[in-house]
Design a protein around this motif. Structure first.
Motif, short mmCIF file in Angstrom:
data_model
loop_
_atom_site.label_atom_id
_atom_site.label_comp_id
_atom_site.label_asym_id
_atom_site.label_seq_id
_atom_site.Cartn_x
_atom_site.Cartn_y
_atom_site.Cartn_z
N LEU A 136 0.83 -1.21 0.00
CA LEU A 136 0.00 0.00 0.00
C LEU A 136 0.86 1.25 0.00
N ALA A 137 1.94 1.24 0.76
CA ALA A 137 2.83 2.41 0.81
C ALA A 137 3.50 2.64 -0.54
N LEU A 138 3.93 1.57 -1.19
CA LEU A 138 4.56 1.70 -2.51
C LEU A 138 3.55 2.18 -3.55
N ALA A 139 2.32 1.67 -3.47
CA ALA A 139 1.29 2.10 -4.42
C ALA A 139 0.91 3.56 -4.19
N ARG A 140 0.86 3.98 -2.94
CA ARG A 140 0.58 5.39 -2.63
C ARG A 140 1.66 6.29 -3.21
N GLN A 141 2.91 5.90 -3.03
CA GLN A 141 4.02 6.70 -3.56
C GLN A 141 3.96 6.80 -5.07
N LEU A 142 3.50 5.74 -5.73
CA LEU A 142 3.47 5.70 -7.18
C LEU A 142 2.27 6.43 -7.76
N TYR A 143 1.10 6.28 -7.15
CA TYR A 143 -0.15 6.77 -7.74
C TYR A 143 -0.69 8.05 -7.09
N CYS A 144 -0.48 8.23 -5.79
CA CYS A 144 -1.08 9.39 -5.13
C CYS A 144 -0.22 9.82 -3.94
N PRO A 145 0.99 10.30 -4.20
CA PRO A 145 1.95 10.59 -3.13
C PRO A 145 1.51 11.70 -2.18
N THR A 146 0.56 12.54 -2.59
CA THR A 146 0.11 13.63 -1.72
C THR A 146 -1.18 13.28 -0.97
N ALA A 147 -1.62 12.06 -1.08
CA ALA A 147 -2.85 11.65 -0.39
C ALA A 147 -2.70 11.84 1.12
N GLU A 148 -3.80 12.20 1.78
CA GLU A 148 -3.75 12.48 3.21
C GLU A 148 -3.83 11.22 4.07
N TRP A 149 -4.28 10.12 3.51
CA TRP A 149 -4.41 8.89 4.28
C TRP A 149 -3.06 8.17 4.37
N THR A 150 -2.96 7.26 5.31
CA THR A 150 -1.73 6.47 5.47
C THR A 150 -1.95 5.04 5.00
N ALA A 151 -0.86 4.41 4.62
CA ALA A 151 -0.94 3.01 4.20
C ALA A 151 -1.44 2.13 5.35
#
Length: 204
Positions: A136-151
């Motif tokens: 989830l952390a890797l996908a967040r970094q790739l697709y939505c790095p500024t998202a407010e939620w955490t992995a």
């Protein structure tokens, strides 16, 4: 044939998932394992002691199952996350006790009365969430790095959906409701990562 201790552990996993913890007796466990009470008390001082050991046994089995699952082969971390959900759907088969979670079953009954069992279940659930969190952390970094939620929060949400779906599967005596819940979870994850439909994207 498994040794006596392993048979008791496997019996605990099956019987507790089938009957619940409070309704499970030492006699039930011995009968399912095919051992005497003397053998039971040679390895475990009480039903609580066996339940604690069964949590670790179940967690180890689950870790092996998920480690060998095909979704790990995907290069894209989001595909691995979605593949995890697909894999959970694929193993919703057999009797209820085959696919429901021992940890979730135990913690619902023991959260206030058996803190040692509750804490063991929490560690097992948290360990599984930790496995999800990495992708989830890797996908967040790739697709939505500024998202407010955490992995971590999304991993916990995924596990919450799973545990809730198991409760409804028990209530309805059917895996159908669990499949529906996981389908909604998959759609939510796609929207969370800004993907309208991973399947459609691959087919176009």
């Amino acid at each position: 044939m498994p040794d006596t201790k392993t048979r008791l552990l496997e019996a605990a996993v099956r019987v507790i998932r089938t009957k619940g913890y409070a309704a499970t007796t030492v006699d039930d466990l011995c009968a399912t394992a095919g051992v005497s009470k003397g053998s039971f008390f040679h390895y475990f001082k009480s039903k609580d002691g066996l339940a604690l050991a069964a949590v670790g046994h179940f967690s180890t089995m689950a870790a092996g199952l998920f480690a060998a699952a095909p979704y790990h082969q995907a290069a894209d971390p989001l595909e691995r996350v979605l593949g995890y959900v697909d894999f959970r759907v694929s193993i919703l088969s057999g009797a209820l006790w085959d696919y429901t979670c021992l940890l979730g079953t135990l913690v619902q009954e023991t959260y206030d009365t058996h803190p040692d069992i509750r804490n063991a279940c929490e560690r097992g659930l948290s360990s599984h969430i930790g496995e999800l969190t990495r992708d989830l952390a890797l996908a967040r970094q790739l697709y939505c790095p500024t998202a407010e939620w955490t992995a971590e929060s999304v991993g916990t949400f995924m596990q919450s959906v799973l545990q809730g779906s198991f409760i409804f599967a028990k209530a309805t005596q059917s895996a159908a409701v669990a499949r529906d819940c996981l389908a909604h979870l998959r759609r939510y994850l796609e929207m969370l990562f800004g993907q309208s439909s991973t399947v459609e994207r691959k087919e176009t």
